[in-house]
Scaffold this motif. Structure first.
Motif, short mmCIF file in Angstrom:
data_model
loop_
_atom_site.label_atom_id
_atom_site.label_comp_id
_atom_site.label_asym_id
_atom_site.label_seq_id
_atom_site.Cartn_x
_atom_site.Cartn_y
_atom_site.Cartn_z
N THR A 105 8.00 55.67 62.44
CA THR A 105 8.89 56.82 62.34
C THR A 105 9.10 57.20 60.88
O THR A 105 9.01 56.36 59.97
CB THR A 105 10.26 56.51 62.96
OG1 THR A 105 10.91 55.48 62.18
CG2 THR A 105 10.11 56.04 64.40
N ASP A 106 9.40 58.48 60.65
CA ASP A 106 9.71 58.92 59.29
C ASP A 106 10.93 58.19 58.76
O ASP A 106 10.98 57.84 57.58
CB ASP A 106 9.98 60.43 59.28
CG ASP A 106 8.70 61.26 59.48
OD1 ASP A 106 7.63 60.64 59.61
OD2 ASP A 106 8.79 62.49 59.49
N VAL A 107 11.90 57.93 59.62
CA VAL A 107 13.11 57.22 59.20
C VAL A 107 12.76 55.83 58.69
O VAL A 107 13.24 55.38 57.64
CB VAL A 107 14.13 57.13 60.36
CG1 VAL A 107 15.29 56.21 59.99
CG2 VAL A 107 14.65 58.52 60.72
N GLY A 108 11.91 55.12 59.43
CA GLY A 108 11.50 53.79 59.03
C GLY A 108 10.72 53.78 57.73
O GLY A 108 10.91 52.91 56.87
N VAL A 109 9.83 54.76 57.56
CA VAL A 109 9.06 54.87 56.32
C VAL A 109 9.99 55.16 55.15
O VAL A 109 9.88 54.55 54.07
CB VAL A 109 7.98 55.97 56.44
CG1 VAL A 109 7.32 56.23 55.08
CG2 VAL A 109 6.94 55.57 57.47
N ASN A 110 10.93 56.08 55.34
CA ASN A 110 11.85 56.43 54.26
C ASN A 110 12.70 55.25 53.81
O ASN A 110 12.99 55.09 52.62
CB ASN A 110 12.77 57.58 54.71
CG ASN A 110 12.03 58.90 54.82
OD1 ASN A 110 10.95 59.07 54.27
ND2 ASN A 110 12.63 59.84 55.52
N LYS A 111 13.08 54.40 54.75
CA LYS A 111 13.87 53.22 54.38
C LYS A 111 13.07 52.28 53.48
O LYS A 111 13.59 51.71 52.53
CB LYS A 111 14.32 52.47 55.65
CG LYS A 111 15.47 53.13 56.39
CD LYS A 111 15.88 52.32 57.61
CE LYS A 111 17.04 52.98 58.34
NZ LYS A 111 17.41 52.22 59.57
N ALA A 112 11.79 52.12 53.81
CA ALA A 112 10.93 51.24 53.01
C ALA A 112 10.63 51.85 51.64
O ALA A 112 10.71 51.17 50.62
CB ALA A 112 9.63 50.96 53.76
N THR A 113 10.29 53.13 51.62
CA THR A 113 9.90 53.75 50.35
C THR A 113 11.10 53.98 49.43
O THR A 113 10.92 54.10 48.22
CB THR A 113 9.17 55.08 50.58
OG1 THR A 113 10.00 55.98 51.33
CG2 THR A 113 7.86 54.85 51.33
N ALA A 114 12.31 53.99 49.99
CA ALA A 114 13.51 54.11 49.15
C ALA A 114 13.64 52.90 48.23
O ALA A 114 14.24 52.99 47.14
CB ALA A 114 14.76 54.24 50.02
N LYS A 115 13.06 51.78 48.62
CA LYS A 115 13.05 50.58 47.78
C LYS A 115 11.77 50.49 46.95
O LYS A 115 11.79 49.98 45.83
CB LYS A 115 13.20 49.33 48.66
CG LYS A 115 14.54 49.27 49.40
CD LYS A 115 14.62 48.05 50.30
CE LYS A 115 15.96 48.00 51.04
NZ LYS A 115 16.03 46.85 51.97
N LEU A 116 10.68 50.99 47.53
CA LEU A 116 9.38 50.90 46.85
C LEU A 116 9.26 51.87 45.68
O LEU A 116 8.90 51.46 44.57
CB LEU A 116 8.25 51.16 47.85
CG LEU A 116 6.84 51.32 47.26
CD1 LEU A 116 6.37 50.04 46.60
CD2 LEU A 116 5.86 51.77 48.36
N TYR A 117 9.55 53.13 45.91
CA TYR A 117 9.25 54.15 44.90
C TYR A 117 10.04 54.01 43.58
O TYR A 117 9.48 54.32 42.52
CB TYR A 117 9.42 55.56 45.47
CG TYR A 117 8.39 55.93 46.52
CD1 TYR A 117 7.13 55.33 46.53
CD2 TYR A 117 8.65 56.87 47.50
CE1 TYR A 117 6.18 55.65 47.49
CE2 TYR A 117 7.72 57.22 48.46
CZ TYR A 117 6.48 56.60 48.46
OH TYR A 117 5.55 56.92 49.42
#
Length: 212
Positions: free
Chosen positions: A43-55
């Motif tokens: 899901t976009d929500v799941g990706v956004n949670k991960a990339t909020a820490k990665l980027y």
């Protein structure tokens, strides 16, 4: 479905949401590319949670490549298929560095040559980053196109070609986002919300559910 109906459908989508955007969070073409690769079967929500820490830690090809597969995996392990995605992202970063001066290419064949990037991912990047009138047919768009009869087809590619053929040119750049959002929030898989649908009088679905 006739030409007039399609024009009215997309006119309504545009009136309701004049500037539709992807729900993936990104601040550069590279971040968009990585988020789209990660979003496959997630899901976009799941990706956004991960990339909020990665980027904030790594948001360039060099920085993510420096993390390595194991390092990147720690940031994206909440996303499905994260092991294979981490390998693809690292390999894609290497190719961007070596062959594209660390820039995301505005070219379908170059995009599809990147590990983890297929036709759908390339279409998203071409459309969202570069404004190409492409159609990335995911499960939502496939369902909406067939259910409404806007552009029926038995395969993803058939639907993509039908959409590009039948959608009036003035709507093509934004149509991808409108159809995804419509499928995600209104024309949902199990029980479409026909009672709150802005195109229900134009849709040719023969099992409409008007009980809302």
């Amino acid at each position: 479905m006739n030409k007039q109906k399609r024009h009215e459908i997309f006119s309504r989508f545009r009136a309701e949401n004049p500037s539709p955007k992807t729900e993936l969070a990104y601040s550069s073409n590279f971040e968009l590319l990585i988020s789209v690769i990660l979003s496959a079967q997630a899901t976009d929500v799941g990706v956004n949670k991960a990339t909020a820490k990665l980027y904030p830690v790594a948001n360039t090809p060099e920085a993510i490549y420096a993390l390595g597969v194991d390092g990147l995996s720690q940031y994206i392990k909440t996303i499905g298929l994260y092991n294979s995605k981490a390998k693809n992202v690292i390999a894609a970063c290497k190719l961007l560095i070596d062959e594209h001066n660390s820039e995301v290419p505005d070219d379908r064949s170059a995009l599809e040559a990147l590990p983890g990037v297929g036709r759908k991912t390339a279409n998203v990047v071409l459309n969202t980053a570069f404004g190409h009138p492409t159609m990335a047919v995911d499960t939502h768009i496939f369902r909406v196109s067939n259910r409404t009869r806007i552009a029926p087809g038995k395969t993803v590619l058939a639907v993509e070609k039908a959409l590009l053929k039948f959608i009036p040119e003035e709507f093509l750049v934004d149509a991808h986002h409108w159809l995804i959002l419509h499928g995600r929030y209104t024309c949902i898989a199990r029980k479409p919300r026909c009672g709150s649908c802005i195109i229900s009088d134009l849709c040719e679905y023969n099992k409409k559910i008007i009980d809302e």
